[in-house]
Every structure is written in structure tokens, then in C-alpha cells.
Design an enzyme around this catalytic site. Structure first.
Site, PDB file in Angstrom:
ATOM      1  N   HIS A 119     -19.566   8.666  -2.609  1.00  0.00           N
ATOM      2  CA  HIS A 119     -19.284   7.284  -3.014  1.00  0.00           C
ATOM      3  C   HIS A 119     -20.462   6.411  -2.568  1.00  0.00           C
ATOM      4  O   HIS A 119     -20.346   5.579  -1.662  1.00  0.00           O
ATOM      5  CB  HIS A 119     -17.973   6.829  -2.375  1.00  0.00           C
ATOM      6  CG  HIS A 119     -17.343   5.632  -3.026  1.00  0.00           C
ATOM      7  ND1 HIS A 119     -17.915   4.978  -4.101  1.00  0.00           N
ATOM      8  CD2 HIS A 119     -16.185   4.960  -2.741  1.00  0.00           C
ATOM      9  CE1 HIS A 119     -17.136   3.962  -4.446  1.00  0.00           C
ATOM     10  NE2 HIS A 119     -16.086   3.927  -3.646  1.00  0.00           N
TER      11      HIS A 119
ATOM     12  N   GLN B 192     -20.220   2.426  -2.348  1.00  0.00           N
ATOM     13  CA  GLN B 192     -19.441   1.952  -1.204  1.00  0.00           C
ATOM     14  C   GLN B 192     -20.275   1.988   0.066  1.00  0.00           C
ATOM     15  O   GLN B 192     -20.274   1.040   0.860  1.00  0.00           O
ATOM     16  CB  GLN B 192     -18.197   2.834  -1.035  1.00  0.00           C
ATOM     17  CG  GLN B 192     -17.323   2.425   0.140  1.00  0.00           C
ATOM     18  CD  GLN B 192     -16.692   1.059  -0.054  1.00  0.00           C
ATOM     19  OE1 GLN B 192     -16.047   0.827  -1.064  1.00  0.00           O
ATOM     20  NE2 GLN B 192     -16.864   0.156   0.906  1.00  0.00           N
TER      21      GLN B 192
ATOM     22  N   ARG C 276     -17.009   6.713 -12.805  1.00  0.00           N
ATOM     23  CA  ARG C 276     -16.140   7.175 -11.720  1.00  0.00           C
ATOM     24  C   ARG C 276     -15.374   8.375 -12.249  1.00  0.00           C
ATOM     25  O   ARG C 276     -14.632   8.268 -13.234  1.00  0.00           O
ATOM     26  CB  ARG C 276     -15.164   6.068 -11.290  1.00  0.00           C
ATOM     27  CG  ARG C 276     -14.028   6.588 -10.447  1.00  0.00           C
ATOM     28  CD  ARG C 276     -13.227   5.513  -9.774  1.00  0.00           C
ATOM     29  NE  ARG C 276     -13.972   4.902  -8.686  1.00  0.00           N
ATOM     30  CZ  ARG C 276     -13.416   4.174  -7.721  1.00  0.00           C
ATOM     31  NH1 ARG C 276     -12.118   3.953  -7.714  1.00  0.00           N
ATOM     32  NH2 ARG C 276     -14.154   3.655  -6.762  1.00  0.00           N
TER      33      ARG C 276
ATOM     34  N   ARG D  18     -19.626  -5.045  -1.811  1.00  0.00           N
ATOM     35  CA  ARG D  18     -19.734  -4.151  -2.977  1.00  0.00           C
ATOM     36  C   ARG D  18     -20.432  -4.900  -4.116  1.00  0.00           C
ATOM     37  O   ARG D  18     -21.288  -4.368  -4.802  1.00  0.00           O
ATOM     38  CB  ARG D  18     -18.334  -3.720  -3.453  1.00  0.00           C
ATOM     39  CG  ARG D  18     -17.585  -2.784  -2.534  1.00  0.00           C
ATOM     40  CD  ARG D  18     -18.222  -1.422  -2.456  1.00  0.00           C
ATOM     41  NE  ARG D  18     -18.359  -0.789  -3.746  1.00  0.00           N
ATOM     42  CZ  ARG D  18     -17.405  -0.066  -4.360  1.00  0.00           C
ATOM     43  NH1 ARG D  18     -16.250   0.124  -3.755  1.00  0.00           N
ATOM     44  NH2 ARG D  18     -17.628   0.503  -5.530  1.00  0.00           N
TER      45      ARG D  18
ATOM     46  N   CYS E 126     -13.137   1.449   3.438  1.00  0.00           N
ATOM     47  CA  CYS E 126     -13.567   1.189   2.050  1.00  0.00           C
ATOM     48  C   CYS E 126     -12.458   0.574   1.213  1.00  0.00           C
ATOM     49  O   CYS E 126     -12.742  -0.065   0.203  1.00  0.00           O
ATOM     50  CB  CYS E 126     -14.075   2.474   1.414  1.00  0.00           C
ATOM     51  SG  CYS E 126     -12.827   3.759   1.239  1.00  0.00           S
TER      52      CYS E 126
ATOM     53  N   ASP F 112     -10.871   6.561   6.267  1.00  0.00           N
ATOM     54  CA  ASP F 112     -10.526   6.514   4.844  1.00  0.00           C
ATOM     55  C   ASP F 112      -9.163   7.187   4.698  1.00  0.00           C
ATOM     56  O   ASP F 112      -8.683   7.847   5.626  1.00  0.00           O
ATOM     57  CB  ASP F 112     -11.616   7.241   4.032  1.00  0.00           C
ATOM     58  CG  ASP F 112     -11.413   7.133   2.526  1.00  0.00           C
ATOM     59  OD1 ASP F 112     -10.670   6.236   2.072  1.00  0.00           O
ATOM     60  OD2 ASP F 112     -11.984   7.968   1.792  1.00  0.00           O
TER      61      ASP F 112
HETATM   62  N1  NVA Z   1     -11.600   8.880  -0.617  1.00  0.00           N
HETATM   63  C1  NVA Z   1     -11.015   7.878  -1.478  1.00  0.00           C
HETATM   64  C2  NVA Z   1     -11.914   6.702  -1.613  1.00  0.00           C
HETATM   65  C3  NVA Z   1     -11.351   5.599  -2.452  1.00  0.00           C
HETATM   66  C4  NVA Z   1     -12.298   4.448  -2.617  1.00  0.00           C
HETATM   67  C5  NVA Z   1     -10.708   8.487  -2.827  1.00  0.00           C
HETATM   68  O1  NVA Z   1     -11.549   9.233  -3.349  1.00  0.00           O
HETATM   69  O2  NVA Z   1      -9.631   8.231  -3.356  1.00  0.00           O
HETATM   70  N1   CP Z   2     -13.395   1.239  -2.324  1.00  0.00           N
HETATM   71  C1   CP Z   2     -13.266   1.409  -3.649  1.00  0.00           C
HETATM   72  O1   CP Z   2     -14.059   2.090  -4.300  1.00  0.00           O
HETATM   73  O2   CP Z   2     -12.219   0.747  -4.197  1.00  0.00           O
HETATM   74  P1   CP Z   2     -11.628   0.934  -5.671  1.00  0.00           P
HETATM   75  O3   CP Z   2     -11.049   2.325  -5.738  1.00  0.00           O
HETATM   76  O4   CP Z   2     -10.585  -0.129  -5.798  1.00  0.00           O
HETATM   77  O5   CP Z   2     -12.730   0.781  -6.669  1.00  0.00           O
END
Ligand code: NVA
Ligand code: CP
Length: 300
Positions: free
Chosen positions: A129, A132, A102, A287, A259, A219
Site C-alpha cells: 500500500h 498510504q 486497487r 493521503r 491507516c 492495521d
Molecule cells: N490491510 C488493509 C488495509 C486497508 C487500507 C486491507 O488490505 O484491507
Molecule cells: N487507508 C485506506 O486505504 O483507506 P480506504 O480503504 O478507505 O481507501
């Protein structure tokens, strides 16, 4: 399929195959049927951003599959002190069986795959993502039984989630309508992909996008790394909300997905969130199952 870097790389068949395996693994897990396909295998998980779901579901998933997962914070790895991705990839390939990462830049994920010799899984970048959205598609199919003829509507920022939902939704045969403010459109690569699909619509009108939608998704207005812009974004996105009014134009039995984490009162009202909590938390659970399917496909 060697890696999961972005959904643009997957065929419809790849996606359906993952979803079918995920359904099977969910069935087995619910009934206590052992499915230790990855005995003796190790997943390294590099995190340059926070996580609840991704970390816990990958770690638990590897354990349920008979393997183990290592949490590798970029703060502790030499990568956080400047060791390059090229060498990190070549070293980790000597110890472990797959990497989940990540991070911010999509290029970092692509480079890990390019220089390493083990499967790489994208656990979220600024671009996309995919894990997700595989869980989201699994949840939609669970509730609706199919994809063809369904309309997905995404409301909010043209961010990583929007990019993956557009690609995933269109690939499996859904219509996808996206409502975003003018300067916050999805990535150009995604728009170039989507323009070949008659069922794709991009607008700044949330009611147009939500009309007759079977699935509504949103989101956060400010993603990880955009904390400094959060105040400004609250003003820009204030009308991009899933609320009771918007649901009135959607299909009667429309699902709502998120998500998570959610900012209730911003991109979704608390009432709508709670009315649809059942599918939103099923989505979170999925997930685990979708990622286990990806791990089995890539490592076994
Ligand atoms: N768009 C959000 C998704 C989190 C799962 C982010 O990147 O923070
Ligand atoms: N939706 C998601 O990816 O959650 P986290 O940021 O908690 O991993």
C-alpha cells in the site's frame, strides 16, 4: 520514476522528493494558492475492493490539480467479465493520462504498467500500500521533523501495510521493528530487502518491538478479501494490540498511526485511538497531499 507500483522500486531520493512536493502542495492548498498542474488531464481509478480514503482523496486531488478522475468499478468494466489486463491497459492508454488501481494481486498492477503506455499507481494490493505509507512518512516528518534516529514499530499482521512500512521506513533512514505472529510474517521479498539493514527487527514479542519506539503503527487483523478468516484471526492476533500497557514501553512522546479503517477494541483500544486521533486524522488527510505529489510527478 514512471509508475508507483511498490516502494521497493523507489530510491530514498524519490521518496523525499515526493514528500517535499506534498508539503508544498499542502501549504498551497491551505492558503488557497492555485496549483492547477494537471489542467486537462484525466486519471482512471479502477477499484476491485472497497475504499473511502483512496477513492475520495484521489478524486478530490485530481480536481484540485485542475484535472478530473473517473471512477471505474471492476463490476462495470469488461475486466470484471474477463477482458484481460493486457488489452485493458492498451485501451485505457489511448483515453486517459494515468491509472490508479486497487486490486488483489500485485501482478495485475505490474501488468497494467507493462502493457500500457501511461503511469500506473498502486492504490493497494494484497502485497503493498505505497500511497498510504507515503502519507504515513509525510505525517511522521511533520510531527518529528526528521527520520534519522527514529524507531518505527509495527504490530499485527504481516500484510500489505507491514510490507510497505518496512520498505518505506528503512529507505528513509528509520529503524523498523515488527511484531507479528510466527505464521503471519511479511512477504519474503520484503524480508530479503530488510535483512541488509541493521535497524530492522522481526519478532513475535510486541513489547520488544515497541521498546523506545517513536512511532507505533497497526492495521486490521483481517484485510479485505480475508473476511472468511476474520473469526480465526481474532484468536491468533488477540495479543497484537496497541494499548496503554504497550505505550508505557514506547518513547514518552510516541506517535500512534493507523491507516484506517480501524477496528477499535481489536488492533487498537478506543482510548489509545482517541488520544492519538489528531495524528491519525492528519495521516488520513495527508493521503490527499502525498497522492497529489505522486500525480504531479508522474503526469505533469
Ligand atoms: N490491510 C488493509 C488495509 C486497508 C487500507 C486491507 O488490505 O484491507
Ligand atoms: N487507508 C485506506 O486505504 O483507506 P480506504 O480503504 O478507505 O481507501
Amino acid at each position: 520514476m514512471k509508475h508507483l507500483l511498490k516502494l521497493l522500486d523507489l530510491s530514498k531520493e524519490d521518496i523525499i522528493d515526493i514528500l517535499n512536493t506534498a508539503d508544498q502542495l499542502k501549504y498551497e492548498q491551505k492558503r488557497g494558492i492555485p496549483h492547477k498542474h494537471l489542467e486537462g488531464k484525466t486519471l482512471g481509478m479502477i477499484f476491485q475492493k472497497s475504499s473511502t480514503r483512496t477513492r475520495v482523496s484521489f478524486e478530490t486531488g485530481m480536481y484540485q490539480l485542475g484535472g478530473m478522475a473517473l471512477f471505474l468499478s471492476s463490476k462495470d468494466l469488461q475486466i470484471g467479465r474477463g477482458e484481460d489486463v493486457e488489452d485493458t491497459a492498451r485501451v485505457l492508454s489511448r483515453y486517459i493520462d494515468a491509472i490508479m488501481i486497487r486490486t488483489f494481486e500485485q501482478k495485475e498492477v505490474e501488468d497494467l504498467a507493462k502493457y500500457g503506455s501511461i503511469p500506473v499507481i498502486n492504490g493497494l494490493t494484497d502485497f503493498c500500500h505505497p500511497c498510504q505509507v507515503l502519507a504515513d512518512l509525510m505525517t511522521i516528518r511533520e510531527y518529528k521533523g526528521m527520520f534519522e534516529g527514529l524507531k518505527m514499530c509495527y504490530i499485527g499482521d504481516g500484510n500489505n501495510m507491514a510490507n510497505s512500512l518496512i520498505v518505506g521506513g528503512l529507505k528513509v533512514g528509520m529503524d523498523v521493528s515488527v511484531a507479528v505472529p510466527k505464521d503471519y510474517t511479511p512477504h519474503q521479498d520484503v524480508l530479503d530487502f530488510a535483512k541488509n539493514y541493521k535497524g530492522f527487527e522481526l519478532t513475535d514479542d510486541i513489547y520488544k518491538a515497541a521498546k523506545n519506539a517513536d512511532v507505533l503503527i497497526t492495521d486490521v487483523w483481517a484485510s479485505m478479501g480475508q473476511e472468511d478468516e476474520a473469526q480465526m484471526r481474532k484468536e491468533i492476533f488477540k495479543h497484537y494490540q496497541i494499548n496503554e500497557e504497550l505505550l508505557k514501553v514506547a518513547a514518552e512522546d510516541a506517535m500512534v498511526l493507523h491507516c484506517l479503517p480501524a477496528h477499535k477494541g481489536e488492533e487498537i483500544t478506543k482510548d489509545v485511538f482517541e488520544d492519538h486521533a489528531k495524528e491519525i486524522f492528519e495521516e488520513a488527510e495527508n493521503r490527499l497531499h502525498a497522492q497529489k505529489a505522486v500525480l504531479v510527478k508522474l503526469i505533469k
